[in-house]
Scaffold this active site. Structure first.
Site, PDB file in Angstrom:
ATOM      1  N   ARG A   1       3.479  -5.362  17.034  1.00  0.00           N
ATOM      2  CA  ARG A   1       2.110  -4.832  17.077  1.00  0.00           C
ATOM      3  C   ARG A   1       1.150  -5.900  17.607  1.00  0.00           C
ATOM      4  NH1 ARG A   1       1.921  -3.146  10.891  1.00  0.00           N
ATOM      5  NH2 ARG A   1       2.651  -5.297  10.840  1.00  0.00           N
TER       6      ARG A   1
ATOM      7  N   HIS B   1       5.038 -13.431   7.318  1.00  0.00           N
ATOM      8  CA  HIS B   1       5.266 -12.039   6.912  1.00  0.00           C
ATOM      9  C   HIS B   1       6.357 -11.999   5.855  1.00  0.00           C
ATOM     10  CE1 HIS B   1       5.905  -7.686   7.182  1.00  0.00           C
ATOM     11  NE2 HIS B   1       4.671  -7.676   7.628  1.00  0.00           N
TER      12      HIS B   1
ATOM     13  N   SER C   1       0.829  -1.214   0.000  1.00  0.00           N
ATOM     14  CA  SER C   1       0.000   0.000   0.000  1.00  0.00           C
ATOM     15  C   SER C   1       0.862   1.264   0.000  1.00  0.00           C
ATOM     16  CB  SER C   1      -0.963   0.000   1.188  1.00  0.00           C
ATOM     17  OG  SER C   1      -0.283  -0.228   2.393  1.00  0.00           O
TER      18      SER C   1
ATOM     19  N   ASP D   1      -2.235  -8.716  12.271  1.00  0.00           N
ATOM     20  CA  ASP D   1      -3.640  -9.036  12.031  1.00  0.00           C
ATOM     21  C   ASP D   1      -4.135 -10.229  12.848  1.00  0.00           C
ATOM     22  OD1 ASP D   1      -3.844  -6.952  10.211  1.00  0.00           O
ATOM     23  OD2 ASP D   1      -2.994  -8.181   8.619  1.00  0.00           O
TER      24      ASP D   1
END
Ligand code: CMX
Length: 425
Positions: A318, A309, A233, A364
């Site tokens: 995170r 990942h 992104s 996530d």
């Protein structure tokens, strides 16, 4: 001139000097090579970009302007935005000024709500969010100043104006998308006495008796802000911005990449998976049952959402931050419990299977479960939350890139015929 413009006016010449020195004195140094497999493999690991806002190391995860995420985990989203833009944390006066400046631009134009209400009722929340951003492109300061002939050396300053105006509105737009798309009643006006994350929680309209949803939103919006320059992104938005498209075009486009299931949409997929587990076993299964379930999913050729990942080779900090949050604020929630059990069960299985380069959870794996606990059960909305935060990193990268006058992105592609000739087959 606003405080942030002043701060950057001092920094930009230093950044330019540093880049000029590096290119002039070391411009011919090779920093990366590209193999044929990398050319076919998403350019993974090829160092061909400079991004100063953050870096991701395989064994530490996200480092924002030199500060590992977990060292600054309690700062506000506005503070991290300031840090991304300037390279330093604001003192209390600078933070106050920055918040006041953002508060001047929180009002969402009425036409944006008209556009969103006119969209089909089953539109994906990401489609609505990205459309709202694109609809506001007409308000771009950069575009107007560019048309008026602004000099190239001042581009970054106009981009910064757009950056603040756009980011300031995103919590209201995100909350509005939530309320329109899921029929939650009228849009709740913002309360500018609250900080950015707390105001977002307020505008969503969910119950928050002990205030911990506000704490969660501060954490959520802070830690999704950036993940260096090469993720799909950020890279998309940077490519768009390199054409001198303004931040409205560039952020909207970048977020369309975030909407993919291998990227930001994974938080939706991940919670779906956790709920499937809960429904199949009628609650929290034993770890042995969970292991069997994970294996059967892998054996049917499907990925385990929230694990693996492209860059990280450790548990995502995170993820750790969300688990720490849930230990402090959420007790006895079976969905969060399943997420914790998966953290015990999945990594050894992925290691044994031997395909994924990282067996560890990414952000996530936990983000959806904590939101679900607070009644934010519409998981197609989760990527919008991610987007509100990630836009800060995108626009910060754009400001830096325009300050450094990075030219239009244009790597070279080759054909399979060229490759065959090159390797001599
Ligand atoms: N479950 C099962 N298999 C996995 C896996 C997982 N969680 N993660 C990777 N693999 C597999 C890949 O599918 C690939 O298999 P093939 O060779 O058959 O194609 C192999 O392991 C090697 O992949 P990799 O190099 O380790 O991973 P990539 O860099 O190609 O992809 C990612 C990274 C995140 C897309 C991948 O790990 C994945 O699909 N994870 C699940 C989805 C997810 O959690 N996405 C969120 C990422 C966070 C974000 O960017 O927002």
């Amino acid at each position: 001139m606003s405080t942030i413009q002043e701060v950057l006016s001092k920094k930009v010449p230093e950044w330019r000097y540093q880049a000029k020195e590096l290119v002039e004195n070391h411009g011919n140094k090779v920093i990366s090579e590209v193999t044929l497999a990398q050319a076919y493999g998403g350019a993974r690991g090829v160092k061909a970009l400079v991004c100063d806002t953050s870096s991701v190391s395989a064994d530490t995860g996200l480092i924002i302007r030199g500060r590992p995420l977990l060292d600054i985990i309690n700062i506000l989203p506005e503070e991290v935005f300031y840090l991304l833009l300037t390279g330093e944390l604001p003192d209390s006066k600078a933070l106050e000024d920055f918040q006041a400046e953002m508060n001047e631009h929180t009002e969402v134009p009425e036409y944006v709500w008209d556009v969103l209400r006119a969209m089909p009722a089953d539109s994906h929340p990401m489609t609505m969010f990205d459309t709202a951003i694109l609809a506001m492109q007409r308000d771009s300061v950069f575009r107007r100043k560019y048309d008026e002939g602004i000099q190239k050396r001042h581009f970054w300053s106009a981009i910064l104006e757009d950056a603040i105006r756009l980011v300031a509105k995103l919590p209201a737009i995100g909350a509005g998308v939530y309320r329109i798309r899921f029929d939650k009643g009228p849009i709740i006006p913002g309360d500018n006495t609250l900080d950015w994350g707390a105001n977002f929680a307020h505008m969503l309209g969910l119950e928050d008796l002990d205030g911990s949803l506000k704490t969660l939103m501060r954490l959520y919006l802070m830690q999704h802000c950036d993940h260096e320059g090469g993720n799909a992104s950020a890279y998309t938005s940077i490519v768009i911005s390199s054409t001198l498209s303004d931040p409205y075009y560039a952020v909207s486009g970048g977020l369309n990449a975030l909407a993919g299931p291998l990227h930001g949409l994974a938080n939706q997929e991940c919670l779906k998976f956790v709920l499937e587990v809960r429904d199949k076993f009628g609650g929290r299964p034993t770890q042995a049952d969970l292991a069997e379930y994970v294996w059967s999913r892998l054996n049917s050729g499907r990925v385990i959402p929230g694990y693996g990942h492209a860059v990280l080779r450790c548990p995502d900090p995170r993820f750790t931050a969300f688990i720490n949050f849930s230990k402090e604020h959420i007790k006895g929630d079976e969905v969060v419990g399943i997420v914790e059990d998966l953290f015990d069960v999945v990594p050894p299985i992925l290691k044994e299977q031997g395909k994924a380069k990282s067996p560890w959870p990414n952000v996530d794996a936990a983000s959806g479960a904590v939101l679900y606990h607070y009644g934010l059960t519409e998981f197609s909305f989760y990527t919008v939350l991610f987007s509100i935060s990630r836009a800060m990193g995108m626009v910060s990268q754009m400001v830096v890139n325009r300050a450094l006058a990075i030219p239009i992105t244009r790597p070279k592609s080759v054909t399979a015929e060229w490759l065959k000739d090159f390797v001599g087959t």
